[in-house]
Each structure stands twice: as C-alpha cells, then as structure tokens.
Design a protein around this motif. Structure first.
Motif, mmCIF file in Angstrom:
data_model
loop_
_atom_site.group_PDB
_atom_site.id
_atom_site.type_symbol
_atom_site.label_atom_id
_atom_site.label_comp_id
_atom_site.label_asym_id
_atom_site.label_seq_id
_atom_site.Cartn_x
_atom_site.Cartn_y
_atom_site.Cartn_z
ATOM 1 N N THR A 14 -16.104 41.614 29.129
ATOM 2 C CA THR A 14 -14.590 41.707 29.243
ATOM 3 C C THR A 14 -14.101 40.677 28.172
ATOM 4 O OG1 THR A 14 -14.426 39.842 30.759
ATOM 5 C CG2 THR A 14 -14.250 41.987 31.679
ATOM 6 N N ALA A 15 -15.082 40.458 27.052
ATOM 7 C CA ALA A 15 -14.811 39.391 25.992
ATOM 8 C C ALA A 15 -14.220 37.941 26.759
ATOM 9 C CB ALA A 15 -13.466 39.798 24.975
ATOM 10 N N SER A 16 -15.024 37.918 27.712
ATOM 11 C CA SER A 16 -14.703 36.288 28.482
ATOM 12 C C SER A 16 -15.609 35.368 27.647
ATOM 13 C CB SER A 16 -15.153 36.407 29.734
ATOM 14 O OG SER A 16 -15.310 35.417 30.587
ATOM 15 N N LEU A 17 -15.106 34.430 27.216
ATOM 16 C CA LEU A 17 -15.888 33.085 26.646
ATOM 17 C C LEU A 17 -16.741 32.675 27.453
ATOM 18 C CD1 LEU A 17 -16.489 31.406 24.109
ATOM 19 C CD2 LEU A 17 -14.463 29.959 24.706
ATOM 20 N N LYS A 18 -16.392 32.463 28.856
ATOM 21 C CA LYS A 18 -16.906 31.685 29.740
ATOM 22 C C LYS A 18 -18.594 32.505 30.007
ATOM 23 C CE LYS A 18 -16.787 29.800 34.403
ATOM 24 N NZ LYS A 18 -15.738 29.518 35.592
ATOM 25 N N TRP A 19 -18.271 33.782 30.261
ATOM 26 C CA TRP A 19 -19.280 34.842 30.760
ATOM 27 C C TRP A 19 -20.063 35.610 29.450
ATOM 28 C CZ3 TRP A 19 -21.556 35.107 35.530
ATOM 29 C CH2 TRP A 19 -20.771 34.509 36.520
ATOM 30 N N ASP A 20 -19.455 35.840 28.591
ATOM 31 C CA ASP A 20 -20.075 36.786 27.556
ATOM 32 C C ASP A 20 -20.502 35.974 26.321
ATOM 33 O OD1 ASP A 20 -19.462 39.200 28.807
ATOM 34 O OD2 ASP A 20 -17.409 39.464 28.002
ATOM 35 N N VAL A 22 -22.579 33.406 26.828
ATOM 36 C CA VAL A 22 -23.692 32.545 27.623
ATOM 37 C C VAL A 22 -24.960 32.442 26.621
ATOM 38 C CG1 VAL A 22 -25.172 32.547 29.390
ATOM 39 C CG2 VAL A 22 -22.958 32.831 29.772
ATOM 40 N N HIS A 23 -25.469 33.775 26.102
ATOM 41 C CA HIS A 23 -26.445 33.473 25.342
ATOM 42 C C HIS A 23 -26.195 32.683 23.994
ATOM 43 C CE1 HIS A 23 -29.552 34.844 22.293
ATOM 44 N NE2 HIS A 23 -30.228 34.863 23.218
ATOM 45 N N ASP A 24 -25.158 32.932 23.203
ATOM 46 C CA ASP A 24 -24.911 32.001 22.114
ATOM 47 C C ASP A 24 -24.838 30.687 22.408
ATOM 48 O OD1 ASP A 24 -24.712 34.473 20.518
ATOM 49 O OD2 ASP A 24 -22.642 34.845 20.974
ATOM 50 N N ILE A 25 -24.248 30.248 23.556
ATOM 51 C CA ILE A 25 -23.653 29.013 23.741
ATOM 52 C C ILE A 25 -25.092 28.050 24.373
ATOM 53 C CG2 ILE A 25 -22.263 27.384 25.243
ATOM 54 C CD1 ILE A 25 -20.257 28.832 23.703
ATOM 55 N N PHE A 26 -25.762 29.051 25.136
ATOM 56 C CA PHE A 26 -26.841 28.116 25.828
ATOM 57 C C PHE A 26 -28.147 28.811 25.567
ATOM 58 C CE2 PHE A 26 -23.073 27.744 28.726
ATOM 59 C CZ PHE A 26 -22.865 26.371 28.740
ATOM 60 N N GLY A 27 -28.172 29.825 24.767
ATOM 61 C CA GLY A 27 -29.538 30.228 24.655
ATOM 62 C C GLY A 27 -30.095 31.086 25.490
ATOM 63 N N ASP A 28 -29.605 31.645 26.614
ATOM 64 C CA ASP A 28 -30.477 32.381 27.659
ATOM 65 C C ASP A 28 -29.305 33.012 28.219
ATOM 66 O OD1 ASP A 28 -31.674 33.239 29.896
ATOM 67 O OD2 ASP A 28 -32.709 31.582 30.105
ATOM 68 N N LYS A 29 -29.342 34.380 28.259
ATOM 69 C CA LYS A 29 -28.444 35.295 28.922
ATOM 70 C C LYS A 29 -28.343 35.313 30.598
ATOM 71 C CE LYS A 29 -31.279 39.390 29.120
ATOM 72 N NZ LYS A 29 -31.433 39.374 30.754
ATOM 73 N N ASP A 30 -29.376 34.530 31.202
ATOM 74 C CA ASP A 30 -29.747 34.306 32.471
ATOM 75 C C ASP A 30 -28.908 32.863 32.936
ATOM 76 O OD1 ASP A 30 -30.865 36.903 32.820
ATOM 77 O OD2 ASP A 30 -32.576 35.915 32.500
ATOM 78 N N VAL A 31 -28.512 32.299 32.274
ATOM 79 C CA VAL A 31 -27.817 30.892 32.594
ATOM 80 C C VAL A 31 -26.541 31.218 33.375
ATOM 81 C CG1 VAL A 31 -26.423 29.129 31.507
ATOM 82 C CG2 VAL A 31 -28.843 29.404 30.652
ATOM 83 N N ARG A 352 -30.373 23.573 30.832
ATOM 84 C CA ARG A 352 -30.136 25.046 30.550
ATOM 85 C C ARG A 352 -31.264 25.688 31.052
ATOM 86 N NH1 ARG A 352 -30.755 25.181 25.542
ATOM 87 N NH2 ARG A 352 -30.720 23.008 24.990
ATOM 88 N N LYS A 353 -32.669 25.020 30.676
ATOM 89 C CA LYS A 353 -34.070 25.758 30.759
ATOM 90 C C LYS A 353 -34.640 25.723 32.258
ATOM 91 C CE LYS A 353 -35.223 25.705 25.720
ATOM 92 N NZ LYS A 353 -36.036 25.346 24.821
ATOM 93 N N ASN A 354 -34.464 24.605 32.867
ATOM 94 C CA ASN A 354 -35.029 24.518 33.850
ATOM 95 C C ASN A 354 -34.385 24.983 35.140
ATOM 96 O OD1 ASN A 354 -36.276 22.506 32.092
ATOM 97 N ND2 ASN A 354 -37.746 22.039 33.976
#
Length: 399
Positions: A14-20, A22-31, A352-354
C-alpha cells in the motif's frame, strides 16, 4: 459505533513507509515493523466518509483554507485545552517537520544556537543543522525510571558556563517537545511555567511541538505551553496536527499557531513559496476528525492503555533485563536494554537480526538514548504480543 482495534489489517503493498520499506530500512523483509509513529488502525468512520465525499468531486486542484476548518480548530482547542485561539494566529502547512524547519529559519541566523532536550525526536537535529545553527542539549534526567527536566543545567546554559553559548552563538530558540517523543513525558503546568520564565528572561523563543497532545493517559493532562499566559503565547510558535491522534499523517496537514504578529510575519516570510497549503483530502480529514472523531478517540485511548498495560506486564514478567519507561502520553514506549551490555550498534543489529523486530534505535534520539530503543505499540494486541515474543526469545538466547 464500536471500533475493532484488534483487527489485523494487511498494510503491505500500500506504499506504507512503515511496512513496505522494511527491507530497505532494516535489511530483512521478515522484520516486524514497530518503529515509525503511525498506527495500524483504520481511521474513524467520519474521516473515511469525508474523504470519500470529497473524492466524488473529481477535481483536486490547489487549495485554500475553508473557514469551517478554521472554526473546527478553534473550537477543538477551546474544548480540549480551554485555550482561546484567534483565527489570524493560524497557519496551515503540509506537515510539522517542514514547519519546524521554517520556524527555525524565521528565528535564527547562521551560527545561532537552538536548545533541545535529549533524548528527543531526531528530525529536530537536522532541522537545526540544516539552518546553519548549533544544537545545544539540556539532557533530560532519568530519575527512578522517570524523566525530569534539569532546570539547574538549563539555567547554566544562559550564564555562559558552557563557554560558547553567548554573543554570536547565543541560544535564540528552544524546541519543546510535549508530550515528549520518545520518552512519553507530559509536562506539568509547573514545569512548563518554569521553562517559560527562564526562556523569556533570556529572550529565547519557544517552538512547541505538541502533535501528540491528545494521546495522553489517565492521570495526566496536556497543557499547551502558549495557553499558560499571554506572555508565553507572545513568545511561542505551537505546532499541532490531527496526524498522530487520528492516524492521518500521510495526508500531510498541520496547524501552526503564532499569536505574536511580528513573529507570525517572520514565519510567513521564511515560508515563502517553500510550503504550499495542505492537499484537499488532508483539509477535509482534519475537519472531520476534529468535529466527529471523539467517539473513535475515546475507544482508541482505552485500547492503547490496555496495550501499554500488556506491554509493561509482559516485559516485567518475561524479559526482566529490559525495562520500560512508562509513557504518560504518545503511543511510543522507550525501552531500556542497557542491562544486556551491548554498544549502540550491537544492540541495533541484535534487534534486527536476532529478534527480527524493527524498532527505532535509541542513539538516533541523541547520545543519552544509547542503550535504548523506541517501540510503537499502536497496533493490534496480537502484533504487539508477537513483537514482544520475538524480543523475549532473542534475549533468552544470549543470557
């Protein structure tokens, strides 16, 4: 109408900065994103319906500010905070951060200083630096897990005891954050009065960021800085918005209140053509929120208090090495991870990782934020529980 805040809504794609992002900001789409200050709840029905109605008029051109919105703002401020605001004091902008930039530009010259109270909302720092000013921090004191203003240190700033804040480098403005992001303080009238008296004595203008002013919990009351006295009003710029209260941040509509005519003119001149009026959907959404959003808001506050209790209980019982600074306002929790003994970068990587949770790193709010992280608990309780479960599992794996 009864609102269901337990409803989980898929915000991805939905072009949500919070959700979409995630990979760019935290490096992992599963965060799991629990960072930026917007809520995972549908808006009040009257807001939704107002936007639909405006959308039916299929021309979305440049806007002016309707008198009905000005009236709604004035009426709401009066009813919520007993503050009589005049129409000519109001300026509407697309967002509070951009307005903050303009306020600093209007007050300071290159080389001046601006006072903040760290840990604090990190865009304050860039707004100061980008205007060529210096950052001066009067750090909040953490006393028995309660943040307090260091008034003695604040006075020292104006006595030249730090050596560089007089003359051409003198402090021209203070950005007051109330309710305070990220630590959740809602300042008392006594605290605000003491701040105001010190700043007036030293000819320092107050820029009061009050965008979280209606997210305040039982036992606390928000008092607009400028409402305390005419003298305070005359020495202040107040920033408010429906964005945080009613989850309409993406509609980019903020209200700037400047009672002082000279200061208001300087703000308008500094704004120039840099900021236009808000978009038509932001205007109608804000008016609908202020006029018809209280039923939703009262239910929201009850739900958030429940989330906060759940968060406090969970962390105390199941992650005792982590401490929660209980907020008096905002839907942001300030978590103390210092007992884990990690430096700021290791803690960031650990979360982020653990743990695979996306929190705001505490150090971005200032040096005194190192060892902390900010968690947004304005989400369905099942999401909050999942985030806490992830943190618990990660912490137990290393102790």
């Amino acid at each position: 109408m009864k609102y269901n805040f337990d409803k989980v809504i898929n915000r991805r794609n939905t072009a949500s900065l919070k959700w979409d992002a995630v990979h760019d900001i935290f490096g992992d789409k599963d965060v799991l994103p629990m960072w930026i200050a917007d809520m995972d709840f549908e808006v009040a029905r009257p807001i939704y319906e107002a936007i639909l109605k405006r959308a039916e008029h299929a021309i979305y051109g440049y806007t002016t500010i309707p008198e009905s919105l000005i009236d709604a703002v004035i009426e709401r401020i009066k009813s919520k905070f007993n503050w009589d605001v005049k129409p000519e004091w109001l300026i509407f902008t697309p967002g509070t951060v951009s307005a903050l930039y303009i306020a600093i530009k209007a007050i300071t010259s290159i080389g001046d200083s601006v006072l903040v109270q760290e840990p604090v909302y990190y865009p304050f720092f860039s707004a100061i630096r980008d205007n060529g000013a210096h950052i001066v921090s009067n750090d909040l004191k953490l006393v028995n897990y309660h943040y307090e203003i260091d008034f003695d240190y604040l006075e020292d700033k104006f006595l030249g005891k730090d050596g560089i804040f007089t003359g051409s480098n003198r402090i021209k403005a203070m950005i007051l954050c109330n309710p305070h992001n990220p630590v959740g303080r809602v300042y008392t009238k006594e605290e605000l009065t003491k701040i105001g008296e010190i700043l007036i004595k030293n000819e320092v203008v107050v820029i009061s960021d009050e965008i979280h002013c209606e997210i305040v919990y039982t036992g606390h009351r928000h008092i607009p800085f400028a409402s305390i006295s005419e003298e305070f009003a005359d020495n202040s710029i107040t920033l408010i918005s429906g964005s945080k209260t009613f989850n309409i941040a993406g509609l980019e509509t903020s209200i700037i209140i400047i009672p002082n005519k000279k200061l208001r003119r300087r703000f308008i001149e500094a704004k120039g053509k840099l900021l236009s009026n808000p978009n038509p959907f932001g205007l109608v959404a804000t008016e609908a929120a202020f006029r018809y959003g209280d039923d939703w808001l009262s239910q929201l506050l009850e739900y958030l208090e429940g989330n906060l209790k759940f968060l406090m209980d969970y962390v105390e019982k199941r992650i005792p090495k982590v401490k929660v600074i209980k907020p008096e306002g905002t839907y942001l929790a300030w978590l103390d991870f210092r007992e884990l003994g990690m430096d700021k970068y290791t803690l960031s990587e650990f979360l982020r990782k653990n743990a695979k949770v996306g929190l705001d790193d505490g150090y971005i709010f200032g040096k005194s934020g190192e060892g902390f992280a900010r968690l947004n608990f304005a989400c369905p309780r099942s999401i909050l529980e999942e985030g806490l479960r992830r943190i618990e599992k990660a912490v137990k794996e290393i102790i």
